[in-house]
Write an enzyme that holds these catalytic residues in place. Structure first.
Site, PDB file in Angstrom:
ATOM      1  N   HIS A  37       0.837  -1.212   0.000  1.00 19.95           N
ATOM      2  CA  HIS A  37       0.000   0.000   0.000  1.00 19.95           C
ATOM      3  C   HIS A  37       0.870   1.258   0.000  1.00 19.95           C
ATOM      4  O   HIS A  37       0.571   2.243  -0.671  1.00 19.95           O
ATOM      5  CB  HIS A  37      -0.866   0.053   1.266  1.00 19.95           C
ATOM      6  N   SER A 187      -0.047  -9.031   1.398  1.00 22.81           N
ATOM      7  CA  SER A 187      -1.509  -8.923   1.468  1.00 22.81           C
ATOM      8  C   SER A 187      -1.899  -8.785   2.931  1.00 22.81           C
ATOM      9  O   SER A 187      -1.255  -9.378   3.809  1.00 22.81           O
ATOM     10  CB  SER A 187      -2.131 -10.199   0.896  1.00 22.81           C
TER      11      SER A 187
END
Ligand code: PAF
Length: 284
Positions: A37, A187
């Site tokens: 991210h 993830s």
């Protein structure tokens, strides 16, 4: 970094930013931010004057038996990481701001065909939930660019098609998947894995790269490659959901005449469902 929870406040701030002639980027997320991210935010910072990251665990994209209630929420750590990455504004609304009239009677944005394949077949309605919330975020932020991770390759293509079909004037930018040293794609759901399961999960990317190599060396029977890969997962104690060689844009099944391919996979390691993919360009 400004932290905003409500739609009206966000609109007021961004009206000022737009009046000042600044280029706005949005990085939509569901929080529990990891290096993948943060790479999206760093990319946004290099391409825009004002970066809005959103954190919203979107109930509309979770199925009945999925992990909406247990999905990891780490707001304090997320704020620290976004600040360090140079993000200018975090928009973290409550569900009531995004779905003021509830979810049952809500307009749905549905991208045909591509949403029904692969993850869409295993998680009915998932991409309608994604396309609906991303349309809302696009309308709220009205960004010049939007950044998404290519780990969610099907999501990326669904959003690209939606953006084009609905005439959003937004550049959609994909950023390469971040991996750990053993190749496991980062993830938020990796947090559900034990160390032993993480080791097993690394087999996903190994099988993807082995299949990609066989394609680049001229293998022609794509369906046989898919079957072999699934068999290899089972041998390693992984339960395959799908392993499909597709055309990169449409995610329709590919054959030997296609040039730009993506191999997409989803599989269960223990109780955790993981996804990954690899792009392959064949010389013709
Ligand atoms: O990729 C995600 O985190 C989500 O699907 C997204 C794009 C933020 C929409 O809820």
């Amino acid at each position: 970094m400004r932290i905003i929870h409500h739609v009206n406040e966000l609109r007021a701030l961004l009206d000022d930013i737009r009046r000042a002639g600044k280029r706005i980027a949005v990085v939509p997320t569901m929080g529990n931010l990891h290096r993948g991210h943060i790479r999206l935010v760093e990319t946004a910072v290099t391409r825009a004057d004002f970066v809005v990251s959103t954190i919203f665990v979107n109930p509309m994209q979770f199925g009945r038996n999925e992990d909406l209630d247990t999905y990891p929420r780490t707001p304090d750590a997320d704020i620290e990481k976004l600040t360090t990455a140079g993000c200018h504004c975090l928009f973290a609304p409550p569900v009531s701001d995004i779905y003021p009239n509830g979810l049952d009677d809500h307009t749905v944005v549905s991208v045909p065909a591509i949403s029904e394949r692969h993850c869409g077949a295993s998680r009915p309605g998932h991409f309608d939930g994604v396309a609906t919330v991303v349309s809302k975020l696009f309308n709220l932020v009205q960004p010049d660019i939007a950044i998404f991770g290519l780990k969610d390759y099907q999501q990326f293509q669904v959003i690209r098609k939606m953006t084009s079909d609905l005439c959003f004037r937004i550049d959609i930018i994909g950023v390469a998947t971040e991996r750990d040293t053993g190749g496991l794609a980062l993830s938020s759901r990796n947090g559900y894995l034990s160390d032993a399961e993480k080791e097993t999960a690394r087999q996903l990317y190994q099988t993807l790269t082995q299949t990609a190599e066989r394609l680049t060396h001229g293998a022609q029977d794509f369906r046989a490659l898919e079957r072999e890969a699934q068999q290899s997962f089972i041998t390693h104690g992984i339960k395959p959901d799908y392993f499909n060689i597709c055309q990169a844009d449409t995610l329709a099944p590919a054959n030997a005449a296609d040039q730009h391919l993506v191999i997409v996979t989803a599989a269960f390691v223990g109780a955790t469902r993981l996804i990954d993919n690899i792009e392959v360009t064949l010389k013709k």
